[in-house]
Design a protein around this motif. Structure first.
Motif, mmCIF file in Angstrom:
data_model
loop_
_atom_site.group_PDB
_atom_site.id
_atom_site.type_symbol
_atom_site.label_atom_id
_atom_site.label_comp_id
_atom_site.label_asym_id
_atom_site.label_seq_id
_atom_site.Cartn_x
_atom_site.Cartn_y
_atom_site.Cartn_z
ATOM 1 N N ALA A 123 1.550 5.795 0.353
ATOM 2 C CA ALA A 123 2.763 5.084 -0.050
ATOM 3 C C ALA A 123 2.970 5.097 -1.559
ATOM 4 C CB ALA A 123 2.717 3.641 0.458
ATOM 5 N N VAL A 171 5.260 7.077 -7.136
ATOM 6 C CA VAL A 171 6.201 5.956 -7.176
ATOM 7 C C VAL A 171 6.597 5.657 -8.626
ATOM 8 C CG1 VAL A 171 6.324 3.438 -6.868
ATOM 9 C CG2 VAL A 171 5.558 4.903 -4.986
ATOM 10 N N LEU A 222 8.946 1.623 -4.264
ATOM 11 C CA LEU A 222 8.072 1.112 -3.213
ATOM 12 C C LEU A 222 8.242 -0.395 -3.088
ATOM 13 C CD1 LEU A 222 5.526 1.387 -1.303
ATOM 14 C CD2 LEU A 222 4.171 0.854 -3.314
ATOM 15 N N VAL A 256 10.294 3.578 -0.239
ATOM 16 C CA VAL A 256 9.024 3.658 0.482
ATOM 17 C C VAL A 256 8.679 2.234 0.908
ATOM 18 C CG1 VAL A 256 6.639 4.412 0.436
ATOM 19 C CG2 VAL A 256 8.337 5.582 -0.988
#
Length: 333
Positions: free
Chosen positions: A77, A81, A8, A39
Protein backbone atom coordinates in the motif's frame (compact mmCIF):
# COMPACT_ATOMS: atom_id res chain seq x y z
CA UNK A 1 -3.21 17.90 -16.46
CA UNK A 2 -0.68 17.04 -13.74
CA UNK A 3 0.55 13.53 -13.07
CA UNK A 4 -1.75 11.75 -10.61
CA UNK A 5 -0.92 12.03 -6.91
CA UNK A 6 -0.84 8.75 -5.05
CA UNK A 7 -2.81 9.31 -1.83
CA UNK A 8 -3.04 6.63 0.84
CA UNK A 9 -5.80 6.53 3.46
CA UNK A 10 -5.57 3.97 6.25
CA UNK A 11 -8.58 2.75 8.15
CA UNK A 12 -10.28 3.19 4.82
CA UNK A 13 -13.29 1.03 5.72
CA UNK A 14 -14.00 3.13 8.79
CA UNK A 15 -16.28 6.04 9.61
CA UNK A 16 -13.83 8.92 9.25
CA UNK A 17 -12.59 7.66 5.89
CA UNK A 18 -16.18 7.31 4.66
CA UNK A 19 -16.61 11.05 5.22
CA UNK A 20 -13.12 11.88 3.92
CA UNK A 21 -12.62 9.97 0.68
CA UNK A 22 -15.19 11.80 -1.44
CA UNK A 23 -13.70 15.20 -0.58
CA UNK A 24 -10.17 14.04 -1.44
CA UNK A 25 -11.23 12.44 -4.71
CA UNK A 26 -13.32 15.38 -5.96
CA UNK A 27 -10.61 18.00 -5.53
CA UNK A 28 -11.30 19.68 -2.18
CA UNK A 29 -7.75 18.97 -0.94
CA UNK A 30 -5.36 19.15 -3.89
CA UNK A 31 -7.39 21.31 -6.23
CA UNK A 32 -9.62 20.95 -9.30
CA UNK A 33 -6.81 20.06 -11.71
CA UNK A 34 -4.97 17.39 -9.73
CA UNK A 35 -5.76 13.76 -10.64
CA UNK A 36 -5.72 11.29 -7.75
CA UNK A 37 -4.92 7.63 -7.31
CA UNK A 38 -6.47 6.50 -4.03
CA UNK A 39 -4.88 3.64 -2.11
CA UNK A 40 -7.20 2.35 0.60
CA UNK A 41 -5.59 0.32 3.37
CA UNK A 42 -7.36 -1.58 6.12
CA UNK A 43 -7.03 -4.84 8.05
CA UNK A 44 -7.96 -8.23 6.58
CA UNK A 45 -11.28 -8.61 8.50
CA UNK A 46 -12.48 -5.36 6.91
CA UNK A 47 -11.71 -6.42 3.33
CA UNK A 48 -15.36 -7.01 2.40
CA UNK A 49 -16.38 -3.57 3.64
CA UNK A 50 -13.35 -2.06 1.88
CA UNK A 51 -14.44 -3.58 -1.42
CA UNK A 52 -17.83 -1.94 -0.95
CA UNK A 53 -16.13 1.43 -0.40
CA UNK A 54 -14.15 0.90 -3.62
CA UNK A 55 -17.37 0.23 -5.52
CA UNK A 56 -18.92 3.41 -4.15
CA UNK A 57 -15.89 5.50 -5.05
CA UNK A 58 -16.03 4.15 -8.59
CA UNK A 59 -19.77 4.80 -8.77
CA UNK A 60 -19.25 8.48 -7.88
CA UNK A 61 -17.72 8.84 -11.38
CA UNK A 62 -15.43 11.64 -10.22
CA UNK A 63 -13.39 13.25 -13.03
CA UNK A 64 -10.17 13.48 -11.01
CA UNK A 65 -10.20 9.94 -9.66
CA UNK A 66 -7.95 7.81 -11.85
CA UNK A 67 -7.82 4.60 -9.82
CA UNK A 68 -8.89 3.14 -6.48
CA UNK A 69 -6.66 0.42 -5.04
CA UNK A 70 -7.78 -1.57 -1.98
CA UNK A 71 -5.11 -3.27 0.12
CA UNK A 72 -4.57 -5.17 3.34
CA UNK A 73 -0.79 -5.24 2.89
CA UNK A 74 1.18 -2.29 4.31
CA UNK A 75 4.28 -2.80 2.20
CA UNK A 76 2.26 -2.88 -1.01
CA UNK A 77 0.00 0.00 0.00
CA UNK A 78 2.79 2.48 0.84
CA UNK A 79 4.63 1.90 -2.47
CA UNK A 80 5.39 5.30 -4.10
CA UNK A 81 2.83 7.17 -1.97
CA UNK A 82 2.93 11.01 -2.13
CA UNK A 83 0.55 11.78 0.74
CA UNK A 84 -0.56 9.50 3.59
CA UNK A 85 -3.56 10.14 5.83
CA UNK A 86 -3.14 7.70 8.70
CA UNK A 87 -6.66 7.47 10.03
CA UNK A 88 -6.74 3.81 11.02
CA UNK A 89 -6.17 2.96 14.68
CA UNK A 90 -7.98 1.24 17.49
CA UNK A 91 -10.73 3.76 18.30
CA UNK A 92 -11.10 5.33 21.69
CA UNK A 93 -14.29 4.22 23.39
CA UNK A 94 -16.17 5.63 26.33
CA UNK A 95 -14.30 4.93 29.56
CA UNK A 96 -11.06 3.85 27.85
CA UNK A 97 -7.86 5.07 29.48
CA UNK A 98 -5.50 6.94 27.19
CA UNK A 99 -2.56 4.73 28.20
CA UNK A 100 -4.47 1.63 27.06
CA UNK A 101 -5.15 3.26 23.71
CA UNK A 102 -1.48 4.20 23.40
CA UNK A 103 -0.19 0.70 24.06
CA UNK A 104 -2.57 -0.77 21.49
CA UNK A 105 -1.74 1.71 18.77
CA UNK A 106 1.96 2.55 18.87
CA UNK A 107 2.99 -0.84 17.45
CA UNK A 108 0.67 -0.22 14.50
CA UNK A 109 2.43 3.08 13.81
CA UNK A 110 5.89 1.56 14.25
CA UNK A 111 4.99 -0.91 11.49
CA UNK A 112 3.69 1.90 9.28
CA UNK A 113 6.90 3.88 9.85
CA UNK A 114 8.94 0.93 8.64
CA UNK A 115 6.73 0.60 5.54
CA UNK A 116 6.96 4.34 4.81
CA UNK A 117 10.74 4.24 5.16
CA UNK A 118 11.17 1.41 2.68
CA UNK A 119 8.34 1.98 0.22
CA UNK A 120 7.03 5.55 0.06
CA UNK A 121 8.41 8.50 -1.86
CA UNK A 122 11.08 10.30 0.14
CA UNK A 123 9.11 13.57 0.06
CA UNK A 124 5.92 11.92 1.35
CA UNK A 125 3.66 14.11 3.50
CA UNK A 126 2.08 12.30 6.46
CA UNK A 127 -0.76 13.35 8.74
CA UNK A 128 -1.60 11.06 11.66
CA UNK A 129 -5.20 11.07 12.85
CA UNK A 130 -5.49 7.83 14.83
CA UNK A 131 -5.13 8.52 18.55
CA UNK A 132 -3.03 9.21 20.49
CA UNK A 133 -2.19 11.12 17.32
CA UNK A 134 0.86 13.15 18.42
CA UNK A 135 2.65 10.17 19.91
CA UNK A 136 1.68 7.85 17.07
CA UNK A 137 3.22 10.41 14.70
CA UNK A 138 6.37 10.52 16.84
CA UNK A 139 6.74 6.73 16.61
CA UNK A 140 6.00 6.70 12.88
CA UNK A 141 8.68 9.37 12.36
CA UNK A 142 11.22 7.47 14.50
CA UNK A 143 10.87 4.32 12.43
CA UNK A 144 11.15 6.14 9.08
CA UNK A 145 14.62 7.67 9.48
CA UNK A 146 15.16 8.27 5.74
CA UNK A 147 12.20 10.70 5.60
CA UNK A 148 12.50 14.36 6.62
CA UNK A 149 11.06 14.51 10.18
CA UNK A 150 9.16 17.69 9.24
CA UNK A 151 7.04 15.57 6.88
CA UNK A 152 5.34 13.87 9.85
CA UNK A 153 2.45 15.78 11.40
CA UNK A 154 -0.54 15.04 13.60
CA UNK A 155 -4.03 16.47 13.40
CA UNK A 156 -4.96 19.31 15.75
CA UNK A 157 -6.94 21.21 13.13
CA UNK A 158 -10.11 19.63 14.50
CA UNK A 159 -9.34 21.31 17.84
CA UNK A 160 -8.68 24.62 16.10
CA UNK A 161 -11.96 24.32 14.22
CA UNK A 162 -13.76 23.57 17.48
CA UNK A 163 -12.18 26.61 19.13
CA UNK A 164 -13.06 28.95 16.26
CA UNK A 165 -16.63 27.63 16.19
CA UNK A 166 -17.04 28.31 19.91
CA UNK A 167 -15.84 31.90 19.47
CA UNK A 168 -18.02 32.45 16.42
CA UNK A 169 -21.08 31.13 18.26
CA UNK A 170 -20.33 33.32 21.29
CA UNK A 171 -20.12 36.44 19.11
CA UNK A 172 -22.87 35.53 16.66
CA UNK A 173 -20.60 35.73 13.60
CA UNK A 174 -19.70 33.29 10.83
CA UNK A 175 -16.91 30.80 11.43
CA UNK A 176 -14.89 32.41 8.65
CA UNK A 177 -14.85 35.68 10.62
CA UNK A 178 -12.54 34.15 13.27
CA UNK A 179 -8.91 33.33 12.59
CA UNK A 180 -5.62 32.56 14.33
CA UNK A 181 -6.95 30.57 17.24
CA UNK A 182 -3.97 28.48 18.35
CA UNK A 183 -3.87 24.93 19.69
CA UNK A 184 -0.74 24.23 21.73
CA UNK A 185 0.44 20.76 22.63
CA UNK A 186 -1.30 17.42 22.56
CA UNK A 187 -4.52 16.34 20.87
CA UNK A 188 -5.89 15.38 24.28
CA UNK A 189 -7.66 16.93 27.24
CA UNK A 190 -4.41 18.74 28.17
CA UNK A 191 -4.30 20.73 24.93
CA UNK A 192 -4.31 24.49 25.29
CA UNK A 193 -6.71 26.40 23.01
CA UNK A 194 -5.29 29.93 23.02
CA UNK A 195 -7.16 33.01 21.78
CA UNK A 196 -4.46 35.54 22.67
CA UNK A 197 -3.41 35.70 19.00
CA UNK A 198 -6.93 35.33 17.58
CA UNK A 199 -8.80 38.06 15.72
CA UNK A 200 -12.39 38.42 14.60
CA UNK A 201 -14.15 40.52 11.97
CA UNK A 202 -16.95 42.19 13.91
CA UNK A 203 -19.16 45.04 12.75
CA UNK A 204 -16.92 45.74 9.79
CA UNK A 205 -13.61 45.84 11.61
CA UNK A 206 -10.97 43.38 12.76
CA UNK A 207 -10.27 43.21 16.48
CA UNK A 208 -8.67 40.87 19.02
CA UNK A 209 -11.00 38.11 20.18
CA UNK A 210 -10.48 39.02 23.85
CA UNK A 211 -11.58 42.58 23.12
CA UNK A 212 -14.64 41.36 21.22
CA UNK A 213 -15.75 38.73 23.73
CA UNK A 214 -15.20 40.92 26.81
CA UNK A 215 -15.32 37.91 29.13
CA UNK A 216 -11.90 36.70 30.27
CA UNK A 217 -13.47 34.37 32.82
CA UNK A 218 -15.27 32.46 30.04
CA UNK A 219 -12.22 32.47 27.75
CA UNK A 220 -9.90 31.19 30.51
CA UNK A 221 -12.26 28.53 31.84
CA UNK A 222 -15.41 27.25 30.10
CA UNK A 223 -14.11 27.92 26.60
CA UNK A 224 -10.89 25.96 27.21
CA UNK A 225 -12.70 23.08 28.92
CA UNK A 226 -15.29 22.84 26.13
CA UNK A 227 -12.61 22.51 23.45
CA UNK A 228 -10.51 20.12 25.55
CA UNK A 229 -13.48 17.84 26.28
CA UNK A 230 -15.29 18.10 22.93
CA UNK A 231 -14.14 14.72 21.67
CA UNK A 232 -15.32 12.99 24.84
CA UNK A 233 -18.64 14.86 24.63
CA UNK A 234 -19.17 13.60 21.07
CA UNK A 235 -18.39 10.03 22.13
CA UNK A 236 -20.84 10.31 25.04
CA UNK A 237 -23.59 11.59 22.72
CA UNK A 238 -22.96 9.42 19.64
CA UNK A 239 -21.37 6.39 21.33
CA UNK A 240 -18.81 6.78 18.57
CA UNK A 241 -15.88 9.14 18.07
CA UNK A 242 -15.97 12.24 15.87
CA UNK A 243 -16.09 11.29 12.19
CA UNK A 244 -17.61 14.01 10.00
CA UNK A 245 -15.81 16.85 11.81
CA UNK A 246 -12.55 14.88 11.87
CA UNK A 247 -12.76 14.27 8.11
CA UNK A 248 -13.37 17.99 7.50
CA UNK A 249 -10.34 18.84 9.66
CA UNK A 250 -8.12 16.41 7.71
CA UNK A 251 -9.20 18.13 4.50
CA UNK A 252 -8.36 21.53 6.02
CA UNK A 253 -4.98 20.35 7.36
CA UNK A 254 -3.73 18.77 4.14
CA UNK A 255 -5.20 21.44 1.85
CA UNK A 256 -3.47 24.23 3.76
CA UNK A 257 -0.20 22.28 4.03
CA UNK A 258 -0.27 21.62 0.30
CA UNK A 259 -1.36 25.05 -0.91
CA UNK A 260 -0.29 27.48 1.81
CA UNK A 261 -2.34 30.05 3.70
CA UNK A 262 -2.65 33.83 3.15
CA UNK A 263 -0.18 36.20 4.77
CA UNK A 264 -1.22 37.06 8.30
CA UNK A 265 -2.97 33.71 8.78
CA UNK A 266 -1.63 30.71 10.61
CA UNK A 267 -3.06 27.35 11.44
CA UNK A 268 -2.48 24.73 14.12
CA UNK A 269 -0.55 21.58 13.25
CA UNK A 270 1.23 19.12 15.51
CA UNK A 271 4.77 19.05 14.12
CA UNK A 272 8.24 18.08 15.36
CA UNK A 273 9.39 20.69 17.86
CA UNK A 274 12.53 22.61 16.94
CA UNK A 275 12.83 23.91 20.50
CA UNK A 276 10.61 26.94 19.89
CA UNK A 277 8.83 28.24 23.00
CA UNK A 278 11.12 25.98 25.09
CA UNK A 279 9.26 22.85 24.01
CA UNK A 280 11.33 19.64 24.07
CA UNK A 281 12.98 19.20 20.70
CA UNK A 282 11.59 16.34 18.63
CA UNK A 283 8.22 16.04 20.37
CA UNK A 284 5.26 16.17 18.00
CA UNK A 285 3.64 19.25 19.57
CA UNK A 286 0.92 21.47 18.19
CA UNK A 287 2.14 24.94 17.24
CA UNK A 288 0.82 27.81 15.17
CA UNK A 289 2.40 27.40 11.73
CA UNK A 290 2.51 29.27 8.44
CA UNK A 291 2.11 26.95 5.49
CA UNK A 292 3.52 27.74 2.05
CA UNK A 293 2.61 26.85 -1.54
CA UNK A 294 5.70 24.62 -1.84
CA UNK A 295 4.11 22.17 0.67
CA UNK A 296 6.31 23.33 3.56
CA UNK A 297 5.55 25.09 6.82
CA UNK A 298 7.32 27.07 9.50
CA UNK A 299 6.51 27.45 13.19
CA UNK A 300 5.36 30.98 13.98
CA UNK A 301 8.06 32.49 16.21
CA UNK A 302 8.10 35.30 18.72
CA UNK A 303 4.54 35.23 20.03
CA UNK A 304 4.18 36.69 23.52
CA UNK A 305 3.45 33.97 26.07
CA UNK A 306 1.97 35.07 29.40
CA UNK A 307 2.22 33.13 32.66
CA UNK A 308 -1.23 31.57 32.25
CA UNK A 309 -0.33 30.29 28.78
CA UNK A 310 3.09 29.07 29.90
CA UNK A 311 1.56 26.90 32.59
CA UNK A 312 -0.92 25.36 30.14
CA UNK A 313 1.77 24.81 27.47
CA UNK A 314 4.10 23.14 29.97
CA UNK A 315 1.37 20.81 31.26
CA UNK A 316 0.57 19.45 27.80
CA UNK A 317 4.30 19.14 27.01
CA UNK A 318 4.74 17.05 30.18
CA UNK A 319 1.96 14.68 29.07
CA UNK A 320 3.53 14.33 25.61
CA UNK A 321 6.96 13.60 27.08
CA UNK A 322 5.46 10.90 29.29
CA UNK A 323 3.54 9.42 26.35
CA UNK A 324 6.70 9.40 24.25
CA UNK A 325 8.63 7.48 26.89
CA UNK A 326 5.79 5.00 27.36
CA UNK A 327 5.51 4.50 23.59
CA UNK A 328 9.23 3.90 23.22
CA UNK A 329 9.17 1.32 25.99
CA UNK A 330 6.30 -0.51 24.25
CA UNK A 331 8.04 -0.44 20.86
CA UNK A 332 11.38 -1.56 22.24
CA UNK A 333 10.00 -4.34 24.44
Amino acid sequence: MAEPLRVLVTGAAGQIAYSLLYSVAKGDVFGPNQPIILVLLDIQPMLGVLEGVVMEMMDCALPLLREVIPSVNEMEAFKDVDVAMLVGAMPRREGMERKDLLAANVKIFKSMGVAIDSQAKKNIKVVVVGNPANTNAYICKKYAPSINPANFTALTRLDQNRAQAQIAAKLGVSNSSVKNCVIWGNHSSTQYPDVNQAVVDLNGKSMPVREAVKDDNWLNNDFIKTVQQRGAAVIKARKLSSAMSAAKAIVDHVRDWWNGVPDGTYVSMAVPSDGSYNIEEGLIYSFPVRTKPDHTYEIVKGLTINDFSREKMDATEKELSEEKNMALSVCES
